[in-house]
Design a protein around this motif. Structure first.
Motif, PDB file in Angstrom:
ATOM      1  N   ARG A   1       0.819  -1.212   0.000  1.00 44.00           N
ATOM      2  CA  ARG A   1       0.000   0.000   0.000  1.00 44.00           C
ATOM      3  C   ARG A   1       0.854   1.264   0.000  1.00 44.00           C
ATOM      4  O   ARG A   1       0.448   2.295  -0.556  1.00 44.00           O
ATOM      5  CB  ARG A   1      -0.934  -0.016   1.206  1.00 44.00           C
ATOM      6  CG  ARG A   1      -1.874   1.167   1.305  1.00 44.00           C
ATOM      7  CD  ARG A   1      -2.697   1.409   0.048  1.00 44.00           C
ATOM      8  NE  ARG A   1      -3.662   0.374  -0.228  1.00 44.00           N
ATOM      9  CZ  ARG A   1      -4.619   0.474  -1.158  1.00 44.00           C
ATOM     10  NH1 ARG A   1      -4.699   1.568  -1.894  1.00 44.00           N
ATOM     11  NH2 ARG A   1      -5.458  -0.512  -1.374  1.00 44.00           N
ATOM     12  N   TYR A   2       2.061   1.221   0.589  1.00 41.51           N
ATOM     13  CA  TYR A   2       2.941   2.388   0.525  1.00 41.51           C
ATOM     14  C   TYR A   2       3.357   2.664  -0.924  1.00 41.51           C
ATOM     15  O   TYR A   2       3.435   3.811  -1.367  1.00 41.51           O
ATOM     16  CB  TYR A   2       4.176   2.182   1.404  1.00 41.51           C
ATOM     17  CG  TYR A   2       3.860   2.153   2.886  1.00 41.51           C
ATOM     18  CD1 TYR A   2       3.407   3.296   3.541  1.00 41.51           C
ATOM     19  CD2 TYR A   2       4.019   0.993   3.630  1.00 41.51           C
ATOM     20  CE1 TYR A   2       3.114   3.278   4.901  1.00 41.51           C
ATOM     21  CE2 TYR A   2       3.731   0.951   4.986  1.00 41.51           C
ATOM     22  CZ  TYR A   2       3.275   2.101   5.622  1.00 41.51           C
ATOM     23  OH  TYR A   2       2.975   2.089   6.965  1.00 41.51           O
TER      24      TYR A   2
ATOM     25  N   GLN B   1       0.411   4.235  -2.704  1.00 42.94           N
ATOM     26  CA  GLN B   1       0.282   5.652  -2.370  1.00 42.94           C
ATOM     27  C   GLN B   1       1.345   6.483  -3.085  1.00 42.94           C
ATOM     28  O   GLN B   1       1.038   7.560  -3.627  1.00 42.94           O
ATOM     29  CB  GLN B   1       0.398   5.871  -0.857  1.00 42.94           C
ATOM     30  CG  GLN B   1       0.393   7.356  -0.470  1.00 42.94           C
ATOM     31  CD  GLN B   1       0.438   7.573   1.027  1.00 42.94           C
ATOM     32  OE1 GLN B   1      -0.603   7.647   1.663  1.00 42.94           O
ATOM     33  NE2 GLN B   1       1.638   7.670   1.582  1.00 42.94           N
TER      34      GLN B   1
ATOM     35  N   THR C   1       0.387   6.757  -6.753  1.00 42.22           N
ATOM     36  CA  THR C   1      -0.795   7.598  -6.937  1.00 42.22           C
ATOM     37  C   THR C   1      -0.428   9.074  -6.901  1.00 42.22           C
ATOM     38  O   THR C   1      -0.944   9.880  -7.684  1.00 42.22           O
ATOM     39  CB  THR C   1      -1.847   7.277  -5.858  1.00 42.22           C
ATOM     40  OG1 THR C   1      -2.180   5.885  -5.928  1.00 42.22           O
ATOM     41  CG2 THR C   1      -3.109   8.102  -6.063  1.00 42.22           C
ATOM     42  N   LYS C   2       0.493   9.421  -6.007  1.00 38.78           N
ATOM     43  CA  LYS C   2       0.908  10.822  -5.892  1.00 38.78           C
ATOM     44  C   LYS C   2       1.876  11.205  -7.008  1.00 38.78           C
ATOM     45  O   LYS C   2       1.731  12.247  -7.638  1.00 38.78           O
ATOM     46  CB  LYS C   2       1.558  11.063  -4.528  1.00 38.78           C
ATOM     47  CG  LYS C   2       1.934  12.521  -4.290  1.00 38.78           C
ATOM     48  CD  LYS C   2       2.472  12.741  -2.882  1.00 38.78           C
ATOM     49  CE  LYS C   2       2.818  14.212  -2.652  1.00 38.78           C
ATOM     50  NZ  LYS C   2       3.345  14.433  -1.274  1.00 38.78           N
TER      51      LYS C   2
END
Length: 542
Positions: free
Chosen positions: A465-466, A469, A472-473
């Motif tokens: 999940r890191y 993230q 995504t950014k």
């Protein structure tokens, strides 16, 4: 007549039919395909609610059987385009003044006609002239077009319900007028739904339209117009012209009453049209609205924690459904080195299992590309990859246009992150993969962001999940539609509004309220109940 605040039917997505062996939809679409393929249609211009023939015609053929003629279409002269414009302008007053619920009723009826009596016909037309498999035709020409029509009506009512605050002293209200003048819709070959949505969503909001479909989509465009006519779209509201795109566009843009462009197609063409609008800006009665969805160089990023089989499936479906001719199709992938060999094993096996041929054989996964120009372009890039030292074709690489424009689904692996097919839009069944060092994920994300001029769709596959993230950014500006643990295609109306920025367009999100807002010109009305009779204010007292 009666008055009321009317509630429209709640929009729901049209269920996708399976076309499984023995199903009634399978039998009906194959029967329609056979009948239409073995007959010939004549497609006239459609101006002021009338069929217009010019005698100057071109033939319509199936890309998977290009010598087989399924019809002819008529080419417009400049006078026909001018007639379409004048006809639209003449129809505007009555159409713009038609009660909104009457306009809604027309396009809701159109949705139900496609869902029912026209479903097999519009799917068969898309299969024949755009070489879509039955599944690709169903999700496009049936379901997505139905969804556009239903949800646009709901979005229209949402817009009309949005009103400013009022007080006891004054009543404030917003009137959502159509644009003054006429609008111009330019639509692509690859999605029948887009072809139907671009003119109809503007018309729904009270605008009148001149529509120029792609030459390669005219067969299904005729079905769309048949539906609109049966649904009750009045004469002059949507006028359809075919022919020389430069002549048609120049004639449209020369009119001082041109008020808006709704475009889907190539980036270069869109930029040229935008430039011409700018050159003509002093001639227009109002500033034209310009909405465009253009090219893409859509990506898949596979993190070191991604599931190899999921990555392979995302590549196989994302890159090769409809022969990679979706604006959103995956055409470049970045795969972590630690999972590459397993991904390679699965994806090569998948691609080798594809069946290719006519869409009439429902077991085929891929068919032909749209025309000879596309075929020749793709063959050129494939041939170059066979010779280049920094590229290797691991599956596919063959092509044959003797009967149809067939390009084998092809995977190029490159050691050069800036290899030509990593940044050039090909619009075909070719994907290029760059295998990156598993410890250089952040650097690779920067590479993804900087390699392409486009910013339409992209996907990250990962279990971490890191990492999700971070991606995504880092990739927020290079994909207007971003997918997590999925392929970068398959946006659904009402769920994933579609559009991108940079060289991919104006990101006005087809299939959402955002797009419809571009086709209105609000008027603010303030009604004061007790009108002042003295200019003096209290602060002026002694």
């Amino acid at each position: 007549m009666g008055k009321g605040f009317f509630n429209t039917p709640i929009a729901v997505n049209e269920p996708v039919k399976t076309y499984a062996p023995g199903s009634p939809e399978r039998e009906s679409v194959l029967a329609a395909y056979k009948e239409m393929f073995n007959s010939k249609i004549d497609v006239p211009l459609y101006i002021n609610g009338k069929d217009v023939t010019t005698g100057n015609t071109k033939t319509l053929s199936a890309p998977h059987d290009h010598q087989h003629v399924v019809g002819t279409y008529h080419l417009a002269e400049k006078t026909h385009v001018e007639e379409a414009i004048s006809t639209a302008l003449a129809a505007r007053t009555e159409w713009a003044n038609l009660a909104w619920e009457q306009r809604a009723g027309i396009f809701l009826k159109a949705a139900e006609l496609i869902a029912g009596p026209y479903r097999a016909k519009i799917n068969a037309a898309t299969m024949i002239a755009q070489s879509k498999t039955v599944h690709q035709a169903e999700i496009d020409s049936a379901c997505e077009l139905i969804d556009f029509l239903r949800f646009n009506v709901q979005y229209m009512t949402d817009i009309y319900h949005d009103q400013p605050e009022s007080t006891s002293d004054a009543w404030n209200r917003l009137e959502y007028r159509p644009l003054e003048g006429f609008t111009y819709a330019v639509t692509p070959f690859n999605f029948t739904a887009i072809a139907g949505n671009l003119p109809s969503c503007m018309a729904l909001m009270g605008n009148v339209v001149v529509w120029k479909p792609s030459d390669s989509q005219i067969y299904s465009a005729k079905v769309i117009m048949d539906v609109f006519e049966e649904a009750g779209v009045p004469p002059g509201v949507i006028n359809v012209v075919f022919g020389d795109p430069e002549m048609i566009t120049e004639t449209v843009l020369a009119s001082p009453d041109f008020s808006g462009l709704h475009f889907t197609g190539s980036t270069t063409v869109f930029k040229n049209i935008w430039k011409e609008i700018g050159n003509n800006i002093h001639n227009y009665k109002s500033y034209p609205r310009i909405v465009g969805e253009t090219g893409g160089k859509d990506f898949i990023v596979a993190h070191k924690t991604a599931d190899a089989k999921q990555v392979a499936t995302a590549i196989a479906r994302g890159a090769f459904e409809f022969q990679g001719q979706k604006c959103s199709a995956a055409s470049r992938a970045y795969v972590s080195s630690n999972i590459w060999e397993e991904v390679k094993k699965h994806v090569v096996k998948d691609v080798k299992s594809f069946k290719m041929g006519s869409p009439e054989d429902l077991s085929n996964f891929v068919t032909a590309v749209i025309h000879e120009g596309s075929f020749d372009k793709l063959a050129k890039y494939i041939d170059a990859a066979k010779k280049d030292a920094d590229a290797e074709i691991i599956v596919g690489g063959n092509y044959d246009k003797s009967k149809g424009y067939f390009i084998e689904p092809t995977i190029i692996v490159t050691t050069n992150s800036k290899y030509t097919t990593m940044h050039t839009e090909l619009f075909g069944p070719v994907i290029t993969i760059y295998v990156y060092d598993e410890n250089k994920f952040s650097e690779t994300l920067k590479l993804v962001d900087e390699t392409s001029d486009y910013a339409l769709t992209g996907a990250i596959l990962a279990k971490d999940r890191y990492a999700i993230q971070e991606a995504t950014k880092a990739l927020q500006n290079c994909a207007g539609n971003f997918y997590i643990n999925d392929k970068p295609t398959g946006a659904v109306v009402g769920q994933q509004p579609f559009g991108g920025a940079r060289a991919s367009g104006t990101n006005d999100k087809a299939g959402s309220v955002l797009n419809l807002l571009r086709w209105i010109s609000p008027r603010m009305i303030k009604e004061t109940f007790v009108t002042p009779t003295d200019y003096r204010y209290p602060y002026m007292g002694e």
